[in-house]
Write an enzyme that holds these catalytic residues in place. Sequence first.
Site, PDB file in Angstrom:
ATOM      1  N   HIS A 210       0.879  -1.170   0.000  1.00  0.00           N
ATOM      2  CA  HIS A 210       0.000   0.000   0.000  1.00  0.00           C
ATOM      3  C   HIS A 210       0.922   1.227   0.000  1.00  0.00           C
ATOM      4  O   HIS A 210       1.531   1.548   1.019  1.00  0.00           O
ATOM      5  CB  HIS A 210      -0.889  -0.019   1.246  1.00  0.00           C
ATOM      6  CG  HIS A 210      -1.893   1.081   1.292  1.00  0.00           C
ATOM      7  ND1 HIS A 210      -3.212   0.870   1.622  1.00  0.00           N
ATOM      8  CD2 HIS A 210      -1.790   2.403   1.049  1.00  0.00           C
ATOM      9  CE1 HIS A 210      -3.865   2.017   1.589  1.00  0.00           C
ATOM     10  NE2 HIS A 210      -3.023   2.959   1.249  1.00  0.00           N
ATOM     11  N   ARG A 294      -7.822  15.197   2.237  1.00  0.00           N
ATOM     12  CA  ARG A 294      -7.522  15.799   3.534  1.00  0.00           C
ATOM     13  C   ARG A 294      -6.069  15.528   3.887  1.00  0.00           C
ATOM     14  O   ARG A 294      -5.360  14.852   3.154  1.00  0.00           O
ATOM     15  CB  ARG A 294      -8.416  15.183   4.615  1.00  0.00           C
ATOM     16  CG  ARG A 294      -8.333  13.656   4.631  1.00  0.00           C
ATOM     17  CD  ARG A 294      -9.002  13.039   5.823  1.00  0.00           C
ATOM     18  NE  ARG A 294      -9.161  11.601   5.719  1.00  0.00           N
ATOM     19  CZ  ARG A 294      -8.217  10.701   5.916  1.00  0.00           C
ATOM     20  NH1 ARG A 294      -6.978  11.102   6.216  1.00  0.00           N
ATOM     21  NH2 ARG A 294      -8.460   9.415   5.816  1.00  0.00           N
TER      22      ARG A 294
END
Length: 665
Positions: A210, A294
């Site tokens: 990831h 964000r």
Amino acid sequence: MRSIQKVLIANRGEIAVRIIQGARKLGLRTVAVYSDADRHARHVLEADQAVHIGPSTVAESYLRADRLIAAAKAAGAQAIHPGYGFLAENADFAQACADAGLVFVGPSPDAIALMGNKRASKIKMIDAGVPCVPGYEGADQDDATLLQEIGKIGFPVMIKAAAGGGGRGMRLCHSQDEAAAQIRSARSEAESAFGSGELILEKAVIGARHVEIQVFGDQHGQVVHLGERDCSVQRRHQKVVEESPSPAVDEALRARMGEAAVQAARSIDYQGAGTVEFLLGADGAFYFLEMNTRLQVEHPVTELVTGVDLVEWQFRIADGEPLPLSQDNITQQGHAIEVRLCAEDSRHGDVPQTGPVLRWRVPQGEGVRMDHGLVEGGEVSPFYDSMLGKLIVYGHDREAARLRLRRALVDTTLHGVISNIDFLQQIIQEADFASGDFHTGYIPAHFPDEQRAAETPDAAHWAVAAMVLYWDDTWQLYSEADFATDMLGWMSANRSEQYLKLRWEDVEQTVYLLNEGGRRCTVRVGDQQFHFDVDACDGFERQFYFEGVRRSARYTRQDHQIWVSFDARTWCYADLTLVPPAPPEAGSDGRICANSDGKLLDVAVQVGDQVAPGQTIAVLEAMKMEFQLTTPVAGRVVAVNASAGDQVANRQLIVELSVEENDDA
């Protein structure tokens, strides 16, 4: 003059503290908000002003957009920074800020809405030419259609909630036989967590990493990336360790992934801080996962290797300034690793924990940073996420950072609530992690649940706990009686062993201690003996010679409990030497109680039902996680005292059973 001079932080805990610090660097004044549970929290104490916004539950405080906007207006703030979590990726909140004349420190409502839906965002990324995992993101959400598409994709396949993240509504499906049940389970959890049962399907990339790219866009059409972060060490799709740069990414791959991330951001006219997340296969192929609109939890590792204050950039860009650096001027140096410190019991399924913060000490030193929201004497409540803070270290290379992190974790002390600090130390010291050889399946492969559950204090730890208890009592007695310290260990009678009865969880141990005069003692645990020569104590750390080597143990006492940190492990013992016998095992009397404060999602039995040992009685949600409340005994349900949807307290009685007699007794 800047249009933003005062900002309200619509968040809590460590991220609120981090934003306050970033705003202070720019000379901005800050306004904190707090619920009943957070009245004395660190972020409240750090801010210039603080406004109460409601009860402890998030639905009545941190998720109330109207109260947050009213608080900003009342305090005279020109902007709202959402942090991460809560309303940070809520397009309606961003729009409400704009409608109220407030600057939302983040991207546009349209960008948030688009990237907040995995189905819509994946379609957009495919159109933009960003590599995506093969799968199904169609509008037809009928179960039969999804089952048919799963068959086309092939196994294993990942079922995902389209409207959320953080591992909620996500299931890994290995066969057609389990597909229908996995769809129902994912949809149910997605509806509960995000208010939408919409799903997407993706081919599961097994053994992948990831890897995410930090991007920034300004209001003038410029977009840059600040390199990658490797977030592969996860449990239940929740990140545990993050680092930058990735051990698996070279300069050429970094350039390709960075360009894809910038392309993704440009395609939606992105402004502010964002993160484009990818799966990186062993063959070097990478695929778009999602975009977080964000600041990320793991943003500090990027800050340490680039020298950029990302929160400062957020404020500058929200105020209309251009990006401070061009792509050519953004460089990476050294290596940074971050671990998430959580109030979780790593030995028992990472169950969230609550309790008092009796002792809290953060590590110090060069290249060590701790972002946290804890206050010693405070409380870890059941109302919020279990993450308490982040420990981040920097070194000139990965191994230097890893060794620094190992030491910093040993120097971190949290007593009063169970945490994952010991587990983090095990990860950092494990050989494959040390070599950089890991993927998203790393924790299940290297630290299976049964292995973690089998961990117990060794004899030496029991001995240190007994020694600390004995000498703490001795020092306290001499202090209260104003005896000279050179009298320590003096006895008028013949020396004989004393016993201490200790308990750790459900294990009881009688430990024998022989005072040998002066500050020397021998502790016997079973057939093992340990020799101590006790040195100094500062009221928190006991120093001693243990088997000829100078060592130390940190400890905290509360009533009959003692927390002991020794040899990179922290265990909590109960001193039963003068305490009456403990009650029987929880639930063995037929009383099934909540294991934490939380919300009941389901009560699976009715009065009159016959239940077997191990059967699920109820499902409890606490700190964004679900827990099965099971019965250790067989019996018949005689009373159900709570219903699905009820908010319950820790140890509150949920179900009562008439316990069947054991025929073998």
